[in-house]
Design an enzyme around this catalytic site. Structure first.
Site, PDB file in Angstrom:
ATOM      1  CE  LYS A  12      -2.104  -1.435   3.678  1.00  0.00           C
ATOM      2  NZ  LYS A  12      -3.039  -1.735   4.801  1.00  0.00           N
ATOM      3  CB  THR A  26      -7.492   8.366   6.209  1.00  0.00           C
ATOM      4  OG1 THR A  26      -6.410   8.828   7.037  1.00  0.00           O
ATOM      5  CG2 THR A  26      -7.726   9.353   5.073  1.00  0.00           C
ATOM      6  N   GLY A  34      -8.800   3.796   9.880  1.00  0.00           N
ATOM      7  CA  GLY A  34      -9.420   2.517   9.559  1.00  0.00           C
ATOM      8  C   GLY A  34      -9.247   2.051   8.130  1.00  0.00           C
ATOM      9  CB  THR A  35      -7.497   3.409   5.139  1.00  0.00           C
ATOM     10  OG1 THR A  35      -6.278   3.634   5.849  1.00  0.00           O
ATOM     11  CG2 THR A  35      -8.238   4.716   4.977  1.00  0.00           C
ATOM     12  N   GLY A  36      -6.694   0.669   6.510  1.00  0.00           N
ATOM     13  CA  GLY A  36      -6.039  -0.622   6.340  1.00  0.00           C
ATOM     14  C   GLY A  36      -6.943  -1.783   6.709  1.00  0.00           C
ATOM     15  CB  CYS A  37      -9.206  -2.332   9.594  1.00  0.00           C
ATOM     16  SG  CYS A  37      -8.046  -1.971  10.918  1.00  0.00           S
TER      17      CYS A  37
END
Length: 269
Positions: free
Chosen positions: A179, A210, A212-215
């Site tokens: 990412k 932003t 929580g984007t990875g989860c």
């Protein structure tokens, strides 16, 4: 007689709780609801967390994690699994052993630090991530900080993303998503299995909220895999969903607010 509704795909998240609701188990379950699968959960840790950061974290015992997993999978079955915060070597090894015995695709989000820079993975657990968890992953989704933790590769450009992907694949996942959202310019992610390369680009939205984007991305990929999509299709759809969620992210508290997991549902009204 009425026809009973079909059972939707079942996706299990193995992750920590975010008391602020923007990341962790809460983000995973919101994503699963939004994408039309049945979400199930194994809690690995409790955090005191808000828009400003993580104020405390308490890990659950390995036997509690194992019992939750067996309770759900043995009775309900599972179509895909997503892992998040596994803060110790004991938890990494416990979960990796459970996943190795489960016939379902696995998305590993190797959570190392929070959005605010708080450490969420003990240094002594890194070797267990490399040797036990990543080898059971269908897809691994590290951000650039996690790439540096796991591989020692510092990424500053797209060529570095390719080097990082090669190093991550050396630890055993079938596919990896590097990412690149922290690089300058419009966000770009690299999806590869070592032979195919897919560069996933999106516009950068002027929105700092932003959390929580990875989860959310990892959970959305798991939802696609649970529906029978191949990895590139699932990752592209997940990227589109997360891009929309970032665009709709909103201020909550005094710091970094969450993405909007329900943006598609509201747009459909």
């Amino acid at each position: 007689m009425p026809i009973p509704p079909a059972v939707p795909p079942r996706v299990l998240t193995v992750a920590g709780s975010d008391s602020g609701g923007g990341a962790g188990i809460q983000a995973d379950l919101k994503t699963m609801l939004a994408l039309g699968v049945h979400g199930m959960s194994v809690l690995t840790a409790v955090t005191a967390q808000n828009s400003l950061g993580v104020q405390g974290a308490w890990e659950l015992p390995a036997e509690a994690v194992r019992a939750q997993y067996r309770s759900v999978v043995d009775d309900m079955g599972v179509s895909a699994v997503k892992t998040g915060m596994l803060s110790s070597a004991a938890l990494v090894e416990t979960v990796a052993a459970l996943l190795a015995a489960t016939d379902a695709p696995v998305v590993v989000d190797p959570v190392g630090v929070s959005k605010h820079g708080d450490a969420l993975l003990a240094a002594e657990a890194l070797e267990s991530v490399r040797t036990r968890l990543l080898p059971v992953a269908t897809v691994a989704t590290p951000n650039l900080d996690e790439v540096a933790q796991i591989t020692g590769v510092t990424v500053t450009d797209e060529a570095g993303m390719r080097r990082a992907a090669d190093r991550m694949l050396g630890h055993g996942p079938r596919w990896v998503v590097i990412k690149g959202g922290h690089l300058p310019g419009d966000p770009v992610d690299l999806l590869t299995d070592g032979s195919q390369e897919h560069w996933l680009r999106a516009p950068r939205h002027d929105n700092r909220h932003t959390h929580g984007t990875g989860c959310t991305l990892a959970s959305a990929i798991a939802c696609g895999l649970a529906r029978g999509q191949d990895v590139p299709t699932a990752v592209r759809a997940a990227k589109a969903y997360v891009t929309g969620a970032i665009a709709a992210g909103f201020a909550l508290g005094a710091g970094i607010g969450p993405v909007d997991h329900g943006w598609q549902l509201r747009n459909a009204r």
